[in-house]
Design an enzyme around this catalytic site. Structure first.
Site, PDB file in Angstrom:
ATOM      1  N   GLY A  82       0.821  -1.211   0.000  1.00 44.24           N
ATOM      2  CA  GLY A  82       0.000   0.000   0.000  1.00 44.24           C
ATOM      3  C   GLY A  82       0.850   1.252   0.000  1.00 44.24           C
ATOM      4  CG  LEU A  83       3.798   2.201  -2.144  1.00 45.69           C
ATOM      5  CD1 LEU A  83       4.679   2.132  -3.391  1.00 45.69           C
ATOM      6  CD2 LEU A  83       4.625   2.664  -0.944  1.00 45.69           C
ATOM      7  N   GLY A  84      -0.379   4.464  -0.632  1.00 44.67           N
ATOM      8  CA  GLY A  84      -1.246   5.628  -0.636  1.00 44.67           C
ATOM      9  C   GLY A  84      -0.575   6.779   0.094  1.00 44.67           C
TER      10      GLY A  84
ATOM     11  CG  MET B  12      -1.813   7.489   6.001  1.00 39.99           C
ATOM     12  SD  MET B  12      -1.069   8.698   7.129  1.00 39.99           S
ATOM     13  CE  MET B  12      -0.668   7.633   8.521  1.00 39.99           C
ATOM     14  N   GLY B  13       1.061   5.275   3.237  1.00 40.71           N
ATOM     15  CA  GLY B  13       2.064   4.271   2.928  1.00 40.71           C
ATOM     16  C   GLY B  13       3.308   4.828   2.274  1.00 40.71           C
TER      17      GLY B  13
ATOM     18  CG  ASN C  77      -7.508   4.179  11.097  1.00 36.73           C
ATOM     19  OD1 ASN C  77      -6.679   4.098  11.999  1.00 36.73           O
ATOM     20  ND2 ASN C  77      -7.688   5.287  10.403  1.00 36.73           N
TER      21      ASN C  77
ATOM     22  N   GLY D  91      -0.944  10.677  13.688  1.00 38.70           N
ATOM     23  CA  GLY D  91       0.011  11.701  13.281  1.00 38.70           C
ATOM     24  C   GLY D  91      -0.174  12.151  11.843  1.00 38.70           C
TER      25      GLY D  91
ATOM     26  CE  LYS E 251      -5.053   6.409  14.712  1.00 42.12           C
ATOM     27  NZ  LYS E 251      -6.077   6.485  13.700  1.00 42.12           N
TER      28      LYS E 251
ATOM     29  CG  HIS F 120      -5.982   8.618  18.893  1.00 46.83           C
ATOM     30  ND1 HIS F 120      -6.306   8.982  17.595  1.00 46.83           N
ATOM     31  CD2 HIS F 120      -4.914   9.395  19.223  1.00 46.83           C
ATOM     32  CE1 HIS F 120      -5.501   9.931  17.175  1.00 46.83           C
ATOM     33  NE2 HIS F 120      -4.640  10.191  18.149  1.00 46.83           N
ATOM     34  CG  ASN F 121      -9.061   7.827  14.992  1.00 45.73           C
ATOM     35  OD1 ASN F 121      -7.958   8.054  15.466  1.00 45.73           O
ATOM     36  ND2 ASN F 121      -9.231   7.497  13.734  1.00 45.73           N
TER      37      ASN F 121
ATOM     38  NE  ARG G 160     -16.155  13.939  12.512  1.00 47.31           N
ATOM     39  CZ  ARG G 160     -14.898  13.599  12.281  1.00 47.31           C
ATOM     40  NH1 ARG G 160     -14.634  12.617  11.435  1.00 47.31           N
ATOM     41  NH2 ARG G 160     -13.911  14.233  12.874  1.00 47.31           N
TER      42      ARG G 160
END
Length: 312
Positions: free
Chosen positions: A7-9, A11-12, A95, A122, A171, A174-175, A269
């Site tokens: 995965g190179l989105g 984030m990746g 996530n 982050g 997490k 956290h969200n 939301r």
């Protein structure tokens, strides 16, 4: 150390660059093969297939999935299983729901594969320059992987949270907190925007972020956006939801723990994405019906549609 990154989105790709900066060799795969040139320019070894990616790794492979939660992660997990061997380490840095992570860990355990659920915080900047991670999985194997987590996170920015599922659980909460914090900031600036005073909201965010109780990275981001667009006229007020706020509220209901701020921020939301606002139309019609209150049509004009029904 050599990592197979799936995965190179947004984030990746940033995480891969972070790893390379820390002398970690990255062999990557992404379903979007057009990312090959960009990856190569950044010293990322790009693979044409998942199989080719894994073939280039050492024994006791380390594979890090950085892809969207839900079906994409499940599909990749099932695709990877027959390609992994006893002793391999599989990391899910997305996530995912913690129950899914517990299930995947149990499947891996039967095959003597070590699964780690890693909640990553982050944002893109963190992925690139030092993230914050919450890590669930086998404790002894975590000790072997700790140099990796130490390298890609800020100082004191990672925590071994315990058994499988605990990283993504932490997490998730956290969200949920993040939802509430952002909603409070948004509501505060909404009051300032509509007040009788001509506040420079970028300067307000700046001063609040220097010494005040509510200073934060979120306030820094608010300052940046107000400096670019003082009244945020270029964007719509539609707030997306990744799902973790809902999961936090669901878990709170299961535990009978009150979370009114997080729950209300989630409802806001949902309301923001309701362009039809059908429920509001119903309420406006009812107010008109029992009290003769005004109704505004789509052209912005007040209309008289009183329909009072006397009941005996």
């Amino acid at each position: 150390m050599k990592i197979g990154l799936i995965g190179l989105g947004k984030m990746g790709m940033n995480l891969a660059e972070n790893m390379i900066d820390n002398n970690i060799e990255v062999v990557a795969y992404d379903i979007d093969q057009t990312k090959a040139d960009e990856a190569t320019e950044k010293s990322i070894l790009f693979s044409s297939s998942v199989e080719h990616c894994l073939e280039q790794l050492d024994e006791d492979k380390i594979i890090w999935m950085m892809i969207p939660a839900g079906k994409p992660t499940e599909d990749m997990f099932q695709r990877l299983l027959p390609l992994l061997s006893a002793g391999d380490r599989l990391i899910d840095g997305g996530n995912s729901h913690f129950e899914d992570s517990k299930r995947r860990a149990a499947i891996c355990r039967e095959r003597q594969i070590y699964f780690f659920d890693v909640g990553t915080s982050g944002g893109m900047d963190g992925a690139r320059n030092g993230a914050c991670m919450m890590i669930g999985g086998d404790k002894d194997q975590f000790a072997r992987l700790e140099p990796l987590f130490d390298a890609v996170n800020v100082q004191d920015g990672y925590l071994y949270t315990g058994e499988s599922g605990s990283g993504h659980y932490l997490k998730m909460v956290h969200n949920g907190i993040e939802y509430g914090m952002m909603q409070a900031i948004g509501e505060g600036f909404d009051v300032l925007h509509h007040s009788e005073f001509d506040f420079d909201l970028a300067k307000v965010a700046k001063v609040w972020n220097n010494g005040s109780v509510i200073r934060s990275w979120l306030m820094e981001l608010a300052q940046d956006f107000f400096e670019e667009d003082a009244n945020l006229e270029e964007i719509e007020g539609v707030i997306g939801s990744s799902g973790e706020g809902k999961w936090t509220v669901d878990e709170a209901l299961n535990l009978n723990v009150p979370v009114p701020v997080i729950a209300q921020s989630l409802m806001v939301r949902y309301a923001s994405s309701d362009t039809e606002r059908f429920g509001a139309k119903v309420v406006a019609s009812l107010r008109n019906g029992f009290g003769g209150h005004e109704i505004v049509n789509k052209g912005g004009k007040t209309v008289d549609r009183q329909a009072v029904h006397n009941r005996s």
